[in-house]
Motif scaffolding. Sequence first.
Motif, PDB file in Angstrom:
ATOM      1  N   GLU A  12      43.636  42.205  44.917  1.00  0.00           N
ATOM      2  CA  GLU A  12      42.405  41.161  45.293  1.00  0.00           C
ATOM      3  C   GLU A  12      41.598  41.127  44.006  1.00  0.00           C
ATOM      4  N   SER A  13      41.352  41.964  43.311  1.00  0.00           N
ATOM      5  CA  SER A  13      40.556  41.889  41.948  1.00  0.00           C
ATOM      6  C   SER A  13      40.965  40.761  41.278  1.00  0.00           C
ATOM      7  N   ALA A  14      42.434  40.980  41.008  1.00  0.00           N
ATOM      8  CA  ALA A  14      43.117  39.801  39.947  1.00  0.00           C
ATOM      9  C   ALA A  14      42.874  38.463  40.705  1.00  0.00           C
ATOM     10  N   PHE A  15      43.183  38.349  41.892  1.00  0.00           N
ATOM     11  CA  PHE A  15      43.163  37.131  42.673  1.00  0.00           C
ATOM     12  C   PHE A  15      41.773  36.405  42.513  1.00  0.00           C
ATOM     13  N   GLN A  16      40.788  37.229  42.473  1.00  0.00           N
ATOM     14  CA  GLN A  16      39.400  36.666  42.222  1.00  0.00           C
ATOM     15  C   GLN A  16      38.808  36.459  40.855  1.00  0.00           C
ATOM     16  N   GLY A  17      39.802  36.960  40.031  1.00  0.00           N
ATOM     17  CA  GLY A  17      39.508  36.776  38.528  1.00  0.00           C
ATOM     18  C   GLY A  17      38.320  37.681  38.206  1.00  0.00           C
ATOM     19  N   GLU A  18      38.453  38.826  38.574  1.00  0.00           N
ATOM     20  CA  GLU A  18      37.675  39.972  38.270  1.00  0.00           C
ATOM     21  C   GLU A  18      38.131  41.045  36.957  1.00  0.00           C
ATOM     22  N   GLY A  19      38.287  40.350  36.021  1.00  0.00           N
ATOM     23  CA  GLY A  19      38.837  40.829  34.844  1.00  0.00           C
ATOM     24  C   GLY A  19      38.461  42.331  34.594  1.00  0.00           C
ATOM     25  N   LYS A  49      57.298  38.848  43.904  1.00  0.00           N
ATOM     26  CA  LYS A  49      57.511  39.076  42.434  1.00  0.00           C
ATOM     27  C   LYS A  49      56.653  38.849  41.691  1.00  0.00           C
ATOM     28  N   ARG A  50      55.358  38.532  42.222  1.00  0.00           N
ATOM     29  CA  ARG A  50      54.355  38.086  41.187  1.00  0.00           C
ATOM     30  C   ARG A  50      53.490  39.153  40.840  1.00  0.00           C
ATOM     31  N   THR A  51      53.303  39.340  39.296  1.00  0.00           N
ATOM     32  CA  THR A  51      52.620  40.236  38.696  1.00  0.00           C
ATOM     33  C   THR A  51      50.929  40.081  38.814  1.00  0.00           C
ATOM     34  N   LEU A  52      50.477  41.136  38.172  1.00  0.00           N
ATOM     35  CA  LEU A  52      48.931  40.757  38.092  1.00  0.00           C
ATOM     36  C   LEU A  52      48.540  39.664  37.205  1.00  0.00           C
ATOM     37  N   HIS A  58      46.184  32.307  38.107  1.00  0.00           N
ATOM     38  CA  HIS A  58      46.179  31.339  39.071  1.00  0.00           C
ATOM     39  C   HIS A  58      44.547  31.359  39.584  1.00  0.00           C
ATOM     40  N   SER A  59      43.808  32.639  39.314  1.00  0.00           N
ATOM     41  CA  SER A  59      42.512  32.918  40.082  1.00  0.00           C
ATOM     42  C   SER A  59      41.530  31.902  39.421  1.00  0.00           C
ATOM     43  N   VAL A  60      40.491  31.693  40.472  1.00  0.00           N
ATOM     44  CA  VAL A  60      39.346  31.073  40.149  1.00  0.00           C
ATOM     45  C   VAL A  60      38.128  31.748  40.488  1.00  0.00           C
ATOM     46  N   PRO A  61      37.611  32.513  39.631  1.00  0.00           N
ATOM     47  CA  PRO A  61      36.586  33.337  39.996  1.00  0.00           C
ATOM     48  C   PRO A  61      35.181  32.474  40.600  1.00  0.00           C
TER      49      PRO A  61
END
Length: 159
Positions: A12-19, A49-52, A58-61
Amino acid sequence: PKDRQFVTRLFESAFQGEGAAVVMLVQEYAQQHKLPIPTVLNQFQDGQKRTLLHFASHSVPKVEHDEDIVPLLLSIISSRQAQAELLQLKDKQGLTPLMFAAQNKNGSLGERRVDCILNAGGNKLALARSKAGATALHYAAAAENTTPTTLIRLYNAAK
């Protein structure tokens, strides 16, 4: 289970771009389990099989962060070879993190990520093809908000 909650929070953090959050979680996990960071980044994959790095690309914060997640994640991998290997990983459709970055909904963010990924992994990443036979340039050209600079960078990288 605890691990399931951890993995959910990580993705979830990766998807939201929370580096910063992802880096902290990855470093803590690596230290706790005595694993190298590239192993941690590679071992967590979704059902496709998608990694972080796929999710991060793909994320857009929702909020602009001081540092973007993709260069932040790459910065905690000390070996250039390990960076390149992680950037070459394909999901079930054959998509790489570069392909996800190339079709990012935020054109300028996608441009910066494409540049970062090519700088870290080399121009050969632009030659990779998905199972549909498309390269990152194809995905960028089909996306709505791709910048001309992204198209030129991918075109030149694939030469």
